[in-house]
Design a protein around this motif. Structure first.
Motif, PDB file in Angstrom:
ATOM      1  N   GLU A  51       0.823  -1.207   0.000  1.00 43.62           N
ATOM      2  CA  GLU A  51       0.000   0.000   0.000  1.00 43.62           C
ATOM      3  C   GLU A  51       0.862   1.264   0.000  1.00 43.62           C
ATOM      4  O   GLU A  51       0.552   2.241  -0.672  1.00 43.62           O
ATOM      5  N   HIS A  52       1.940   1.241   0.780  1.00 37.11           N
ATOM      6  CA  HIS A  52       2.748   2.448   0.911  1.00 37.11           C
ATOM      7  C   HIS A  52       4.014   2.262   0.101  1.00 37.11           C
ATOM      8  O   HIS A  52       5.054   1.874   0.635  1.00 37.11           O
ATOM      9  N   LEU A 112       7.237   4.373   1.127  1.00 37.72           N
ATOM     10  CA  LEU A 112       7.952   3.862   2.295  1.00 37.72           C
ATOM     11  C   LEU A 112       8.655   2.559   1.958  1.00 37.72           C
ATOM     12  O   LEU A 112       9.750   2.282   2.446  1.00 37.72           O
ATOM     13  N   TRP A 172       7.085  -3.622   7.594  1.00 38.61           N
ATOM     14  CA  TRP A 172       5.688  -3.198   7.722  1.00 38.61           C
ATOM     15  C   TRP A 172       5.056  -2.950   6.360  1.00 38.61           C
ATOM     16  O   TRP A 172       3.935  -3.371   6.102  1.00 38.61           O
ATOM     17  N   THR A 224       3.555  -5.709   3.718  1.00 41.99           N
ATOM     18  CA  THR A 224       2.231  -6.319   3.878  1.00 41.99           C
ATOM     19  C   THR A 224       2.325  -7.829   3.806  1.00 41.99           C
ATOM     20  O   THR A 224       1.649  -8.471   3.012  1.00 41.99           O
TER      21      THR A 224
END
Lengths: 522, 170, 176, 429
Positions: free
Chosen positions: D79-80, D83, D145, D148
């Motif tokens: 999702e990110h 990052l 993180w 995912t």
């Protein structure tokens, strides 16, 4: 209710139904007595001697279980040493000339010889004389292949053809180790129930030419279904399997016991209907000739139904009650007319007094119960007025010729939901607005009512690689209030009160529910 | 000039970081923005030649505290769907900004009223570890020790509170 | 043959062992000894330089599969599906048909093994009632650049020859 | 700023930035070959350019090329993405920057100006290292993180809590050292260790503070996520830990970051405990004053060393099986010739110094600085060898054992060490 009696098996008291022989009575309570020649539908013959059991304090001490009625207080011995020796010796006798070609025998996996060998014998052969060789791969006609070497001479096939079909093509000739089953010269098996002998044969002596070598029995998944070949609704087992990288395919249909409907048997035509399920199926959903996702087709059709002045739905008389109810609900919502016109499903003078019926639709009684019109005039009138016509799996090409269909729907927008191509006629199908490939009966669950008014459930175990909607889903996609099979079943229960007591259709008893005549009138 | 430019850059990064802290929806992104702010604050300390504070800011705040916060947010493993829907957050933001205008105006006024001090060298070794240590351990010894004791008590208390309660096991 | 069981006394109880560092240094001394010996002279390495030096394989080695034939050249396989039934990797795919060469009644029309999925367990060989499949070709390396080529068919498996003399193979079976 | 100043800045920064990167090749080769030799295997010995395999170095080149040209996959479920991409950059950058304050030679005096031989000429020394290594945990957390993936998340959890826990004993071990050295400046610390004790024992940190050395080295292993503390990767239970979802160059950056971190912490360990850049028994002043004898000794030692080195190459660079006209023997000849040419060049320079240089001139200072850089790098290489050596000796800890060791053993020991050291230092005045 049948009367219950008490008797003792190996010293333990069991309660069984009266009026039955020991094999049947004890089988009901889960005690197995080995047997080859006895079959409930064919009666006792007593030639195999496998079912000999001891009767304590009786005269004679050893009796064939198939010919002995269960009596109050009877003391049956199954595990006495002498009974075990009898069973062992009978098995040894059967194996003297058995070719033991299990690797190439289709019966392997569901063969009584195999099972009993593991249970009652399990020893090496003591024979050193050469085995008697007989004919192998003998064509008995009617799709039955005979292997004389594997035969245990139980005579089930012979008795079936004499007692049930009364054609008597087969007979047992010779005696001793030369005993074998033969057909009378020039008169091979030639009747419409001939393939039942394959099921009856406890060993691999009779095999079906159609199923031969296709698949091993232990790979097959079983689904309890109802034959959709005619309105008799014979109970069947759908044996299917999905091999790695392949599609889920039905390999054979076998009859399933239901005393109310078909007894133990089914007809040969019915057996072959599985081919229709496997081959030549419609696979794609199209919109104006182009393959499109289902949601687009639904959206387009819904818009057209809204705009149309007159909409006609045509349902199949073989569709399940749930499907019919779902389409009906959709019709009520959109103000459309439902027809189940299907004159072509009735083949005059095809039926007989045993299992085969004239009417080749599986659920015509259900159509009547739900009050769906099916007359030709009604259909013709509606078709002329309608500007949107939606077919829910009805094979219209059986009832009308291509020109007739073409004339009826010359200026009508048509959505054709079908299982197979050609159900509206080849020419017509090129012109239809949209088409949806539907699931066929082996792929969905439901309830159908047969010609005798017996509502029976069936389970579709086949999972095809190509995902298709069934008629309930198609109706729901077009906006039917019955959004799923459960909702449709609730509608059915509202229309047919006799079914209201069952929570879900799966709770229907295995032998079906007999609907009385006045149910239809309600 | 050179120092001023660096100061402006650090200040801008710090402001951008704190804005990000408020504006980002996902806590992980907010926490990282806070870390950026912490680091740029450390840069400003360095410009003020407060060496020890610079390092402590990096080790304690940017390194340990923020790492802990990020670590815990990672523990929660929040996904986009777990976040609450904030329909009116922009209304609140604008309202908050409007409310803060008088405060900011007041602050600026206070700042201006403070007599300006010319940049000058504040003594050799200012802000270095040795100087700071000498000040701490001579003039401020008693407060320093008291604070150490207080922290120790807090630490022990935290351990006791978080410790496994054996009684509840049976 | 039963496995040899050697009982060792439990270690790690003495104070010297509990310090742990001493034991670590002992272990490190062992590895360093190996390292220095091999650094000084690398001719003692227990390594077979594989593509150039080929390994010796015993007759019991489970290599690539082959299908056996009768002396007259017809396949021994009768398509009983025993190997497919037993295959834990589900890598055998058989299509059966009526026999046309007159040996028995049934024969495989196609017999495919997906070597990409095969785990070389040898269950197919053990399950075969006709001794029609063996893994004695001695071929242990099989590579391909795509998945389709990893499937080997009946003709290919029939054309492979055993890598060992028959007596040696039978002796290998007895050893089990 | 004079031109010399600018040149020196460039030299210093490039040494401190590129030496760790160049040492990647050394690290990776050493990792593989040492692993091989410890396990009686041979390690990489196939990849070569025209038959030149450079002892396995070409294998690194091949791997690097492979990783660079592999398809770079970012999964749909990430999702990110920002990052996700940032994570390896943080861990690599933190690793490189943490080396910036480590001196690799004594202060160089040229034209009367002195240059501190560090990437950043600043005196915050060891605290800087502690601060920057603390940042590497962000890279791990973000990687685990944002992937995912439960394995990545678990790996990141383990790794982050491990790094945070072991920072504490590490910092406490450093404090007791600082009490001894009286400075946090790594240059001061290194210079301090150049002294000798009773004339023949070098005053190295390992001798002054053995307990602190053990604690610091153990904690450094844990900070680098090296075996026996590599639970974050734990391929047997966590597949690959936090970098499971990374492929191609992003994975390579993580991989390189790990080795650079190893290099940096080795450098810090060497500086704190093993005398830094100092050549044992000879401090900088002594070397500069006696530049001619030093050059002469080097002049003699190098060819002798090379002679035995050539013999070693001949013995070991050959095929392990029968082969006609063994090409590896020809390869060995090429290596030996190259090395002799290198030695010859160095000899010429040394001769020049011997002939013309006077003590306390720029040339003398430069030669000493070079010698110190070499010493430093040799020491760091040996420390890296220890890292590898430990990895292939000691099995992985269980997670509770790891935390138990950190909090129940190392932390109290480090505290005790501070008290004892403080008491001794005060007692000795």
């Amino acid at each position: 209710m049948t009367e219950m009696i008490k008797l003792f098996v190996n010293g333990e008291e069991v309660e069984v139904e009266s009026g039955k022989n020991l094999i049947d009575a004890l089988e009901k309570v889960g005690i197995e007595i080995p047997h080859f020649c006895y079959h409930p539908a064919l009666g006792a013959d007593g030639n195999c001697r496998m079912c000999l059991v001891g009767i304590e304090d009786g005269r004679p001490p050893v009796v064939p279980a198939c010919k002995t009625l269960a009596k109050e207080g009877m003391k049956v011995l199954l595990d006495a040493d002498n009974i075990k020796k009898i069973q062992h010796d009978v098995m040894e006798l059967e194996f003297i000339n058995h070719p033991t070609d299990c690797p190439i025998c289709d019966q392997a996996g569901e063969c009584k010889l195999q099972d009993y060998y593991m249970k009652y014998e399990g020893t090496e052969s003591r024979m050193w004389v050469p085995q008697v060789t007989k004919r192998k791969m003998q064509d008995f006609g009617g799709g039955v292949i005979h292997d004389q070497e594997r035969c245990v001479a139980c005579g089930r096939c012979v008795r079936f053809l004499r007692q049930i079909t009364r054609t008597g093509e087969l007979g047992l000739v010779n005696r001793g180790d030369d005993c074998r089953v033969e057909f009378f010269p020039g008169r091979p098996i030639n009747n419409r129930y001939g393939l039942n002998v394959v099921d009856l044969c406890p060993v691999g002596a009779l095999t079906s030419a159609d199923f031969r070598f296709k698949q091993r029995a232990w790979f097959l998944k079983r689904a309890e279904s109802i034959c959709h070949g005619c309105s008799k609704g014979c109970n069947i087992m759908v044996d299917h399997n999905k091999e790695k990288y392949e599609d889920d395919i039905i390999y054979r249909l076998r009859p399933r016991q239901n005393e109310q409907v078909n007894g133990w048997f089914m007809c040969d035509e019915g057996r072959m209907t599985y081919k229709l399920e496997n081959d030549n199926r419609l696979e794609e959903c199209t919109l104006a000739g182009a393959v499109r996702p289902l949601a687009d087709i639904f959206a387009d059709a819904e818009r057209r139904i809204e705009r149309a002045t007159k909409v006609l739905f045509l349902v199949s008389p073989s569709a399940s009650l749930e499907q019919l109810a779902a389409v009906q609900a959709l019709a009520e919502k959109t103000g459309a007319t439902v027809s189940a016109f299907s004159d072509g499903y009735i083949v005059k003078d095809d039926g007989d007094d045993f299992l085969i019926k004239d009417d080749k639709a599986a659920n015509r009684a259900g159509v009547d119960l739900l009050g769906i019109a099916k007359s030709r005039t009604h259909f013709d009138n509606m078709a002329k007025e309608a500007d949107v016509f939606i077919n829910f799996g009805n094979d219209l090409s059986r009832s009308l010729s291509e020109e007739q269909i073409g004339r009826l729907f010359s200026d009508t927008w048509v959505l054709n939901g079908a299982t197979h191509p050609g159900q509206l006629g080849a020419v017509m199908e090129k012109k239809v607005g949209s088409s949806i490939a539907l699931r066929s009966w082996s792929e969905y669950h439901g309830v159908v009512v047969n010609c005798d008014g017996i509502a029976q459930k069936f389970v579709g175990g086949v999972m095809k690689n190509v995902e298709r909607p069934d008629i309930v889903e198609m109706a729901a996609g077009l906006g039917s209030p019955a959004t799923g099979t459960a909702a449709a079943w609730a509608l059915v229960q509202k229309k047919i009160p006799a079914l209201a007591e069952f929570g879900g259709f799966l709770e229907l008893p295995a032998e079906g529910v007999k609907l009385t005549d006045n149910e239809a009138g309600k | 000039m050179y120092i001023d430019t660096l100061f402006s850059i650090f200040a801008l990064i710090a402001i951008a970081g704190s804005l990000g802290l408020v504006l980002f929806r996902h806590p992980m992104q907010s926490a990282l923005c806070l870390a950026v702010t912490m680091i740029s604050l450390a840069g400003i300390y360095a410009l003020l030649s407060a060496k020890l504070i610079f390092l402590l800011q990096l080790i304690v705040y940017a390194g340990a505290v923020m790492a802990m916060i990020v670590f815990i947010i990672m523990f929660l493993n929040l996904r986009e769907k777990d976040l609450p829907e904030e329909r009116e957050r922009f209304t609140y933001l604008i309202g908050g900004a409007v409310l803060l205008i008088p405060v900011a105006w007041f602050m600026i006024k206070v700042m201006k009223s403070i007599p300006g001090v010319k940049n000058s060298i504040v003594g050799n070794g200012f802000g270095s570890i040795k100087e700071l240590g000498q000040v701490l351990f001579t003039n401020w010894l008693v407060p320093f020790e008291i604070i150490s004791l207080l922290l120790l008590v807090t630490l022990v208390g935290a351990v006791v509170l978080a410790g496994i309660r054996r009684e509840s096991n049976d | 043959m039963a496995a040899k069981v050697k009982q060792l006394p439990s270690r790690g109880g003495t104070p010297a062992e509990k310090v742990y560092l001493i034991e670590i240094f002992k272990g490190m001394a062992i590895t360093l000894k190996h390292f220095l010996r091999n650094l000084w002279d690398n001719s003692n390495l227990y390594v077979r330089h594989y593509p150039e030096v080929q390994p010796d394989i015993p007759a019991r080695w489970r290599g690539r599969h082959r299908l056996l034939t009768h002396p007259d050249g017809t396949p021994k396989c009768v398509a009983c599906f025993m190997c497919q039934t037993n295959c834990p990797a589900d890598c055998i795919m058989i299509k059966a048909g009526t026999r046309i060469d007159g040996v028995t009644e049934k024969m495989p029309v196609s017999f495919t093994i997906d070597l990409a999925e095969c785990i070389y367990c040898g269950y197919c060989v053990e399950a075969c009632p006709e001794d029609a499949i063996r893994m004695d070709t001695g071929i242990y390396a099989f590579t391909s650049s795509n998945r389709e080529e990893m499937k080997i068919g009946m003709t290919e498996m029939l054309s492979l020859k055993g890598g060992f003399p028959e007596e040696e193979y039978q002796k290998g079976l007895e050893g089990e | 700023m004079t031109n010399l100043d600018i040149i020196m800045v460039i030299v210093r920064v490039s040494i401190s930035a590129f030496v760790p990167l160049c040492f990647l090749a050394v690290c990776v080769t050493m990792e593989r070959r040492v692993a091989g030799f410890i396990q009686d295997r041979s390690g990489p010995n196939r990849a070569g350019i025209c038959g030149i395999r450079a002892g396995g170095l070409v294998q690194n080149l091949a791997d690097g090329l492979k990783l660079a040209f592999k398809e770079d996959i970012i999964s749909e479920h990430v999702e990110h993405k920002f990052l996700y991409v940032l994570a390896p950059i943080i861990s690599m950058a933190a690793a490189i920057i943490s080396f910036a304050l480590v001196p690799f030679a004594d202060t160089l005096v040229l034209d009367g100006k002195s240059y501190v031989m560090q990437g950043i000429p600043w005196d915050t020394g060891i605290l800087w290292f502690l601060a920057i290594t603390g940042f590497s945990v962000y890279g791990i957390i973000l990687a685990g993180w944002s992937s995912t993936n439960k394995y990545s998340l678990l790996g990141a959890l383990r790794s982050a809590s491990q790094v945070i826990s072991y920072e504490i004993p590490m910092g406490l071990a450093v404090i007791s050292l600082l009490i001894v050295y009286g400075s946090i400046n790594l240059s001061d610390i290194a210079r301090f260790q150049g002294q000798t004790w009773l004339g023949f024992i070098p005053m190295w940190g390992i001798l002054l503070q053995p307990l602190a050395a053990v604690i610091f080295i153990v904690a450094a292993f844990a900070e680098c996520n090296r075996t026996p503390f590599d639970l974050a990767e734990g391929e047997s239970e966590l597949v690959a830990g936090f970098h499971l979802e990374y492929s191609a160059m992003k994975f390579a950056v993580f991989f390189m970051g790990e080795y650079v971190a190893m290099f940096a912490s080795s450098a810090v360990i060497v500086t704190l405990f093993f005398g830094g850049y100092n050549i044992p028994f000879f401090d900088t002043d002594f070397l500069i004053r006696n530049i001619k004898p030093v050059a002469f000794v080097l002049l003699v030692i190098l060819p002798v060393f090379m002679f035995y080195f050539a013999k070693w190459i001949r013995r070991n660079n050959r095929s392990q099986y029968l082969r006609e006209n063994d090409p590896r023997k020809a390869e060995a000849t090429i290596y030996i010739r190259c090395f002799w040419i290198l030695i010859a060049i160095i000899e010429v320079f040394l001769l020049a110094i011997l002939a013309f240089a006077q003590p306390d001139t720029a040339a003398a200072h430069l030669l000493v600085a070079l010698m110190q850089i070499c010493t430093f790098l040799i020491k760091v290489t040996l420390m890296l060898f220890v890292y590898v050596w430990v990895r292939w000796t000691i099995p992985r800890f269980r997670y509770d054992q790891l935390q138990m060791l950190g909090w129940q053993k190392l932390l109290p020991l480090a505290l005790l060490n501070i008290f004892v050291t403080g008491a001794i230092v005060v007692a000795l005045g």
